[in-house]
Design an enzyme around this catalytic site. Structure first.
Site, PDB file in Angstrom:
ATOM      1  N   ASP A 307       0.818  -1.203   0.000  1.00 24.77           N
ATOM      2  CA  ASP A 307       0.000   0.000   0.000  1.00 24.77           C
ATOM      3  C   ASP A 307       0.862   1.267   0.000  1.00 24.77           C
ATOM      4  O   ASP A 307       1.846   1.344   0.740  1.00 24.77           O
ATOM      5  CB  ASP A 307      -0.892  -0.012   1.251  1.00 24.77           C
ATOM      6  CG  ASP A 307      -1.801   1.192   1.325  1.00 24.77           C
ATOM      7  OD1 ASP A 307      -2.684   1.308   0.465  1.00 24.77           O
ATOM      8  OD2 ASP A 307      -1.610   2.022   2.237  1.00 24.77           O
ATOM      9  N   GLU A 349       1.062  -0.969  -5.304  1.00 21.49           N
ATOM     10  CA  GLU A 349      -0.018   0.007  -5.412  1.00 21.49           C
ATOM     11  C   GLU A 349       0.619   1.379  -5.580  1.00 21.49           C
ATOM     12  O   GLU A 349       0.783   2.148  -4.634  1.00 21.49           O
ATOM     13  CB  GLU A 349      -0.929  -0.002  -4.170  1.00 21.49           C
ATOM     14  CG  GLU A 349      -2.223   0.792  -4.387  1.00 21.49           C
ATOM     15  CD  GLU A 349      -2.332   2.104  -3.621  1.00 21.49           C
ATOM     16  OE1 GLU A 349      -3.174   2.941  -3.994  1.00 21.49           O
ATOM     17  OE2 GLU A 349      -1.593   2.316  -2.647  1.00 21.49           O
TER      18      GLU A 349
HETATM   19  C1  GLC Z   1      -3.834   3.560  -0.513  1.00 20.84           C
HETATM   20  C2  GLC Z   1      -5.199   2.989  -0.297  1.00 20.84           C
HETATM   21  C3  GLC Z   1      -6.117   4.079   0.095  1.00 20.84           C
HETATM   22  C4  GLC Z   1      -5.618   4.715   1.342  1.00 20.84           C
HETATM   23  C5  GLC Z   1      -4.162   5.134   1.204  1.00 20.84           C
HETATM   24  C6  GLC Z   1      -3.572   5.361   2.548  1.00 20.84           C
HETATM   25  O1  GLC Z   1      -3.797   4.431  -1.590  1.00 20.84           O
HETATM   26  O2  GLC Z   1      -5.625   2.292  -1.425  1.00 20.84           O
HETATM   27  O3  GLC Z   1      -7.421   3.605   0.272  1.00 20.84           O
HETATM   28  O4  GLC Z   1      -6.389   5.827   1.637  1.00 20.84           O
HETATM   29  O5  GLC Z   1      -3.356   4.161   0.625  1.00 20.84           O
HETATM   30  O6  GLC Z   1      -3.383   4.124   3.190  1.00 20.84           O
HETATM   31  C1  GLC Z   2      -2.704   6.687  -3.369  1.00 20.93           C
HETATM   32  C2  GLC Z   2      -2.442   7.601  -4.574  1.00 20.93           C
HETATM   33  C3  GLC Z   2      -3.488   8.606  -4.723  1.00 20.93           C
HETATM   34  C4  GLC Z   2      -4.746   7.900  -4.396  1.00 20.93           C
HETATM   35  C5  GLC Z   2      -4.761   7.794  -2.905  1.00 20.93           C
HETATM   36  C6  GLC Z   2      -5.954   7.113  -2.373  1.00 20.93           C
HETATM   37  O1  GLC Z   2      -1.591   6.236  -2.774  1.00 20.93           O
HETATM   38  O2  GLC Z   2      -1.177   8.060  -4.773  1.00 20.93           O
HETATM   39  O3  GLC Z   2      -3.513   9.132  -6.022  1.00 20.93           O
HETATM   40  O4  GLC Z   2      -5.813   8.582  -4.874  1.00 20.93           O
HETATM   41  O5  GLC Z   2      -3.611   7.212  -2.455  1.00 20.93           O
HETATM   42  O6  GLC Z   2      -6.995   7.955  -2.532  1.00 20.93           O
END
Ligand code: GLC
Ligand code: GLC
Length: 667
Positions: A307, A349
């Site tokens: 993540d 991710e």
């Molecule tokens: C990732 C997750 C998102 C979350 C963020 C912080 O982007 O997919 O849902 O808000 O990380 O953990």
């Molecule tokens: C992610 C991304 C961002 C995404 C968010 C979750 O890590 O970098 O673009 O929208 O976290 O909302």
């Protein structure tokens, strides 16, 4: 060889020239007595120990070099190195034998996830089935739909109140009591494995919740744990960093730092204010998180979703995303898994610029990755009815290194950001800024004639940036059509959904559904009633599973009637099962077919002598496709659409209905 105690990146090239093989070997020799003591204390066979040692010999030099590069100048480097090594050994020693079997199998078959038989689904345990126990009873449902890969959204213990949908973890070693226990998770993992379903869980390693034990210790004034985070007494450093940082959640709080009243200090919080970024420049953090990772690995998870991977390393004067050391960290975690849990894979991710997304992918980093560029550009193509930006991007961005794969998705629990490359757009005469404004207007339904019903996420008044929230069906026009009782609009919306699914299920990689899509679930605006969710519009596309839909479907199948949802379910189920019958769809290899029609996307998939030509129409008008194109791309004269069974001779022009997608193989 030149030695330096300085850890700056300027010395990296010097080390890289000669490597650190001597230093690595000597360090391992020095650590060996500790390892020997460990093995002697364990009840393990010499074979098991030997398996570990072989992998250690193989991966140690690289692991050592990475960790030395990151932490070599730290006073406590060697201490952490020793701990890390012992943790890895203990992980293998205590690894359940069933998981060791999986490890061995996957080492011998590194492309196991490239199969056409793999189809993924992602869900929230609480919203889907209440808890882990009940989720086990849903395995038949996954089988019915054809899923063989399941991503359960974070299910660990979280802080009370807002927890960012589970991404504010207060304990990586316990399951949220509302969902079950670690034992339930193990049981579920076992059952999924028994029926051939791969389990994916999050490794939320960029930040912890503010009530994690480490954060609590930090708040209590414990210096050791304060160094686990980025904590500053005043604004001096935060202000310096701030000059080059983006804001990820600007509507939550401006900037990237949060004032903590108790400590009277500033804390680095990239996301919500209760999500404290971990300080990976401290080797204690790497070691501690490696231990958490191994704990998760032992529950039976197959793939860890890394993540917020782009954010894990901070460097003054940069945007603190995608830093070279972030890659080193990921590689170091990867090398550890090769040594101790070699069946475990990483999924990246990184929702960032496409050039950066691809840099996280590799056998030595994340073997699989979300494909946010494809996702965004499929929606872009639906809005514009043109595929030129999509094909431009695919033409030089789809290819991946061997033993790696894209995870192709359309919607997930997060927003849609328009992360395409500005230069790709410019090469087609498209102004990226204006185009993003158009897409945001289109998907929020502001644009005249738009079919979409998305809502803004994180609009930033300073930059004009905005991302989009909304379910697949609401974005594809179903919500509007149903509300307006527009039968034609409904038909078009269903076709748009199936067109997009038809691409992600065939283009190469792992297709991933976000559950709810199979029913065409619409936006759920009730999230605003829950104070813990109201401020985060992503909740609009996180509806609860409605099990009555399944009953309705079963009734319908008997009576021969079809509601909209039953239709979408049956169409998708069919498409998934057709995918699984087509060996041409395995792997990643994909070639675009040149067509002289801006509305048609076409590509060929070839694998072990099998060949499939895909043609998708992104317009609501019927389109034609020259039979000669098909003959030359498909190397044949007569074709059949695997989805409908219709025949297509190449002697005449092919007709594609509005939004139709064809999967053509030679007959
Ligand atoms: C990732 C997750 C998102 C979350 C963020 C912080 O982007 O997919 O849902 O808000 O990380 O953990
Ligand atoms: C992610 C991304 C961002 C995404 C968010 C979750 O890590 O970098 O673009 O929208 O976290 O909302």
């Amino acid at each position: 060889m030149i030695r330096s105690t300085h850890n700056g990146s300027s010395n990296q090239s010097l080390f890289a020239l000669e490597g650190l093989s001597f230093e690595a070997e000597l360090s391992l020799q020095r650590l060996t007595p500790r390892l020997t003591d460990f093995w002697d204390s364990q009840d393990v066979t010499p074979e098991l120990r030997r398996e570990f040692e072989l992998r250690l010999e193989h991966y140690w030099p690289e692991l050592f070099e990475l960790l030395f590069d990151l932490y070599g100048t730290r006073y406590d480097f060697f201490y952490h190195l020793e701990q890390i090594l012992l943790t890895a050994a203990a992980t293998w020693a205590n690894r359940p034998e069933t998981l060791r079997e999986v490890d061995r199998h996957r080492v011998n078959e590194p492309d196991w996830f490239q199969s056409e038989k793999i189809v993924g689904g992602a869900l929230y345990v609480d919203l889907f089935s209440e808890n882990l126990g009940k989720l086990r009873e849903s395995i038949d449902y996954f089988k019915q739909l054809g899923l063989t890969y399941l991503h359960l959204m974070p299910l660990f213990a979280v802080r009370p109140g807002d927890n960012d949908g589970g991404y504010a973890i207060s304990n990586y070693r316990s399951v949220d009591p509302r969902l079950g226990t670690i034992e339930d998770l193990r049981l579920l993992a076992d059952e999924l494995r028994a029926v051939g379903i791969t389990l994916v869980l999050d490794f939320v390693f960029n930040h912890t919740s503010d009530d994690h034990y480490w954060a609590q210790q930090a708040q209590a004034g414990n210096r050791e744990y304060q160094q686990f985070y980025y904590i500053f007494p005043d604004r001096t450093q935060p202000d310096q960093y701030e000059r080059t940082l983006r804001e990820i959640f600007p509507t939550v709080r401006r900037g990237n730092f949060t004032w903590h009243d108790g400590m009277q200090q500033w804390v680095w919080t990239t996301f919500n204010s209760f999500q404290w970024d971990l300080n990976y420049s401290n080797p204690a953090v790497f070691r501690a998180m490696a231990e958490e990772m191994f704990f998760l690995a032992q529950t039976g998870v197959d793939i860890l979703r890394l993540d917020a991977i782009a954010f894990i390393w901070k460097e003054m004067g940069t945007d603190c995303e995608n830093q070279p050391n972030a890659h080193k960290l990921v590689r170091a975690f990867n090398r550890l898994t090769r040594i101790a849990t070699p069946g475990l894979l990483f999924k990246s991710e990184a929702i960032v610029h496409p050039d950066e997304v691809v840099r996280y992918i590799g056998e030595d980093r994340c073997q699989i990755s979300y494909n946010p560029t494809l996702m965004a550009l499929l929606w872009e193509s639906l809005a514009t009815r043109q595929v030129r930006l999509l094909t431009k991007s695919l033409s030089h961005r789809h290819q991946l290194p061997k033993h790696t794969a894209w995870v192709n998705y359309l919607r997930c629990h997060d927003d849609i950001g328009w992360t395409f490359d500005d230069a790709d757009a410019a090469s087609l005469g498209i102004n990226a800024f204006d185009h993003r404004q158009f897409l945001n207007a289109f998907y929020t339904g502001q644009y005249e004639g738009s079919f979409a019903r998305g809502i803004p996420f994180q609009a930033n008044p300073d930059t004009g940036d905005m991302r989009i929230a909304g379910t697949m069906a609401s974005l594809a026009g179903l919500e509007q059509a149903v509300e307006q009782e527009d039968a034609h609009g409904t038909e078009m919306a269903i076709r748009r959904i199936m067109l997009l699914q038809g691409v992600t299920l065939s283009i190469g990689g792992i297709p991933l559904l976000y559950l709810g899509e199979e029913w065409g679930m619409l936006n759920d605006y009730d999230f605003v009633k829950d104070p813990a969710k109201a401020a985060d519009t992503r909740w609009v596309h996180r509806p609860k599973m409605r099990w009555e839909f399944l009953q309705e479907l079963n009734g319908h199948v008997e009576e021969g009637v079809n509601s909209i949802r039953s239709r979408i379910f049956l169409l998708l189920q069919k498409m998934i099962s057709v995918r699984k019958s087509l060996p041409a769809l395995a792997g990643q290899q994909m070639e675009l077919v040149r067509v002289n029609n801006p509305h048609l996307l076409s590509f060929v998939r070839v694998n072990t002598g099998h060949r499939l030509i895909v043609i998708g129409n992104f317009s609501e008008q019927a389109q034609t496709f020259d039979g000669n194109h098909l003959r030359t791309a498909g190397l044949g004269r007569f074709f059949e659409d695997a989805l409908t069974g219709e025949s297509y001779p190449t002697s005449s022009t092919l007709q594609l209905e509005p939004y139709q997608i064809l999967w053509l193989s030679r007959v």
